[in-house]
Design a protein around this motif. Sequence first.
Motif, PDB file in Angstrom:
ATOM      1  N   ALA A   1      -6.827  10.785  59.795  1.00  0.00           N
ATOM      2  CA  ALA A   1      -6.397  11.705  61.024  1.00  0.00           C
ATOM      3  C   ALA A   1      -5.309  12.659  60.510  1.00  0.00           C
ATOM      4  O   ALA A   1      -5.386  13.322  60.574  1.00  0.00           O
ATOM      5  CB  ALA A   1      -6.043  10.670  62.076  1.00  0.00           C
ATOM      6  N   LEU A   2      -4.049  12.553  59.500  1.00  0.00           N
ATOM      7  CA  LEU A   2      -3.680  12.976  59.604  1.00  0.00           C
ATOM      8  C   LEU A   2      -3.914  13.956  58.834  1.00  0.00           C
ATOM      9  O   LEU A   2      -3.600  15.263  59.260  1.00  0.00           O
ATOM     10  CB  LEU A   2      -2.363  12.156  59.227  1.00  0.00           C
ATOM     11  N   THR A   3      -4.481  14.014  57.620  1.00  0.00           N
ATOM     12  CA  THR A   3      -4.928  15.290  57.231  1.00  0.00           C
ATOM     13  C   THR A   3      -5.980  15.694  57.567  1.00  0.00           C
ATOM     14  O   THR A   3      -6.110  16.994  57.609  1.00  0.00           O
ATOM     15  CB  THR A   3      -6.268  14.052  55.545  1.00  0.00           C
ATOM     16  N   ALA A   4      -7.086  15.965  58.596  1.00  0.00           N
ATOM     17  CA  ALA A   4      -7.862  16.554  59.349  1.00  0.00           C
ATOM     18  C   ALA A   4      -7.352  17.489  60.237  1.00  0.00           C
ATOM     19  O   ALA A   4      -7.432  18.524  60.136  1.00  0.00           O
ATOM     20  CB  ALA A   4      -9.133  15.208  59.819  1.00  0.00           C
ATOM     21  N   ALA A   5      -6.540  16.632  60.795  1.00  0.00           N
ATOM     22  CA  ALA A   5      -5.006  17.069  62.571  1.00  0.00           C
ATOM     23  C   ALA A   5      -5.296  18.638  61.232  1.00  0.00           C
ATOM     24  O   ALA A   5      -4.824  19.523  62.424  1.00  0.00           O
ATOM     25  CB  ALA A   5      -4.246  16.686  62.322  1.00  0.00           C
ATOM     26  N   THR A   6      -4.549  18.334  60.164  1.00  0.00           N
ATOM     27  CA  THR A   6      -3.892  19.777  59.122  1.00  0.00           C
ATOM     28  C   THR A   6      -4.723  20.710  58.606  1.00  0.00           C
ATOM     29  O   THR A   6      -4.262  21.765  58.778  1.00  0.00           O
ATOM     30  CB  THR A   6      -3.071  19.184  57.950  1.00  0.00           C
ATOM     31  N   LEU A   7      -6.079  20.123  58.332  1.00  0.00           N
ATOM     32  CA  LEU A   7      -6.658  21.239  57.669  1.00  0.00           C
ATOM     33  C   LEU A   7      -7.333  22.231  58.966  1.00  0.00           C
ATOM     34  O   LEU A   7      -7.852  23.028  58.708  1.00  0.00           O
ATOM     35  CB  LEU A   7      -7.670  20.472  56.915  1.00  0.00           C
ATOM     36  N   ALA A   8      -7.892  21.385  59.756  1.00  0.00           N
ATOM     37  CA  ALA A   8      -8.703  22.013  61.263  1.00  0.00           C
ATOM     38  C   ALA A   8      -8.075  23.757  61.563  1.00  0.00           C
ATOM     39  O   ALA A   8      -8.576  24.051  61.025  1.00  0.00           O
ATOM     40  CB  ALA A   8      -8.285  20.585  62.535  1.00  0.00           C
ATOM     41  N   PRO A   9      -6.342  23.483  61.609  1.00  0.00           N
ATOM     42  CA  PRO A   9      -6.928  24.826  62.232  1.00  0.00           C
ATOM     43  C   PRO A   9      -6.603  25.736  60.290  1.00  0.00           C
ATOM     44  O   PRO A   9      -6.860  27.206  61.023  1.00  0.00           O
ATOM     45  CB  PRO A   9      -4.681  25.168  62.354  1.00  0.00           C
ATOM     46  N   VAL A  10      -6.291  25.620  59.571  1.00  0.00           N
ATOM     47  CA  VAL A  10      -7.175  26.460  58.595  1.00  0.00           C
ATOM     48  C   VAL A  10      -7.936  26.160  58.507  1.00  0.00           C
ATOM     49  O   VAL A  10      -8.743  27.246  57.960  1.00  0.00           O
ATOM     50  CB  VAL A  10      -6.478  25.418  57.228  1.00  0.00           C
ATOM     51  N   LEU A  11      -9.496  25.805  58.433  1.00  0.00           N
ATOM     52  CA  LEU A  11     -10.734  25.610  58.524  1.00  0.00           C
ATOM     53  C   LEU A  11     -10.535  26.243  59.652  1.00  0.00           C
ATOM     54  O   LEU A  11     -11.556  27.431  59.413  1.00  0.00           O
ATOM     55  CB  LEU A  11     -11.000  24.647  57.978  1.00  0.00           C
ATOM     56  N   GLY A  12     -10.048  26.262  60.465  1.00  0.00           N
ATOM     57  CA  GLY A  12     -10.817  27.174  61.795  1.00  0.00           C
ATOM     58  C   GLY A  12     -10.408  29.181  61.725  1.00  0.00           C
ATOM     59  O   GLY A  12     -11.186  29.980  62.591  1.00  0.00           O
TER      60      GLY A  12
ATOM     61  N   TRP B   1       2.107  13.946  66.662  1.00  0.00           N
ATOM     62  CA  TRP B   1       2.645  12.932  67.695  1.00  0.00           C
ATOM     63  C   TRP B   1       2.663  12.235  68.504  1.00  0.00           C
ATOM     64  O   TRP B   1       3.203  10.972  68.347  1.00  0.00           O
ATOM     65  CB  TRP B   1       2.953  14.883  68.669  1.00  0.00           C
ATOM     66  N   ARG B   2       1.395  11.887  68.211  1.00  0.00           N
ATOM     67  CA  ARG B   2       1.046  10.894  68.189  1.00  0.00           C
ATOM     68  C   ARG B   2       0.515   9.843  67.910  1.00  0.00           C
ATOM     69  O   ARG B   2       0.522   8.311  68.110  1.00  0.00           O
ATOM     70  CB  ARG B   2      -1.104  10.757  69.237  1.00  0.00           C
ATOM     71  N   HIS B   3       0.624   9.794  67.122  1.00  0.00           N
ATOM     72  CA  HIS B   3       0.640   8.971  65.196  1.00  0.00           C
ATOM     73  C   HIS B   3       2.357   9.253  64.640  1.00  0.00           C
ATOM     74  O   HIS B   3       2.102   8.620  63.459  1.00  0.00           O
ATOM     75  CB  HIS B   3      -0.474   9.988  64.083  1.00  0.00           C
ATOM     76  N   ARG B   4       3.120   9.408  65.454  1.00  0.00           N
ATOM     77  CA  ARG B   4       4.501   9.828  65.223  1.00  0.00           C
ATOM     78  C   ARG B   4       5.198   8.059  64.872  1.00  0.00           C
ATOM     79  O   ARG B   4       5.938   7.730  63.286  1.00  0.00           O
ATOM     80  CB  ARG B   4       5.500   9.728  65.889  1.00  0.00           C
ATOM     81  N   THR B   5       4.944   7.008  64.932  1.00  0.00           N
ATOM     82  CA  THR B   5       4.823   5.352  64.746  1.00  0.00           C
ATOM     83  C   THR B   5       4.451   5.036  63.210  1.00  0.00           C
ATOM     84  O   THR B   5       4.587   4.882  62.267  1.00  0.00           O
ATOM     85  CB  THR B   5       4.363   4.330  65.722  1.00  0.00           C
TER      86      THR B   5
END
Length: 205
Positions: free
Chosen positions: A146-157, A179-183
């Motif tokens: 999920a964190l990898t996808a979240a990192t790539l989404a703005p780049v792909l966008g 933020w929601r995945h901080r733990t």
Amino acid sequence: MFISFFIVSAYLIGSLSFAVIVSRLFGLPDPRKHGSGNPGATNMLRTGRKSAALLTLVGDMAKGWLAVYLARYFGSQYGVEIAATYGAAVAVFLGHLYPLFFGFKGGKGVATALGILLAISPWLGLATLASWLVVFVLTRISSLAALTAATLAPVLGTYLIGGALPVVALCIISALIFWRHRTNIRRLLAGEEGRFAKPADTSSE
């Protein structure tokens, strides 16, 4: 005024927490008080009801897609398509994270984010999903995927859509996912994050 209407409507759609709704329909424990305490599809799997987890996943994705689709469709009729679309994208995501109808205790937003991306651009959604799948298959760690996808989404966008407002909206959604995945991030850094077991090998010997 129209943009405000689309944003508020999207937030209310996002506030429909399908993990809680489905758990009540199935007579299952409240996901906010069970397992990880996260009202999402992954935690619903811990109840042992795959059908409930699937319905939660589909519902959370669908609400993200629907809110953005409606904002784009009706926004175009009032000349505010871009602002309505990306305002709704952020609003429906915030609704999922902080749902008005369920004590502002929502999920981590991965499924809803995918629905949003698919509504914005099917190619963006599919490319982001592919990145999630690759990392998950290799590591069996859902949060890392999920964190990898979240990192790539703005780049792909940036490459697939372009424009300041779309990229800003995608960056906000990605930042909120982190933020929601901080733990989870703390557990990843400590090497303590859980993995999904690989499917059993059913081939004959």
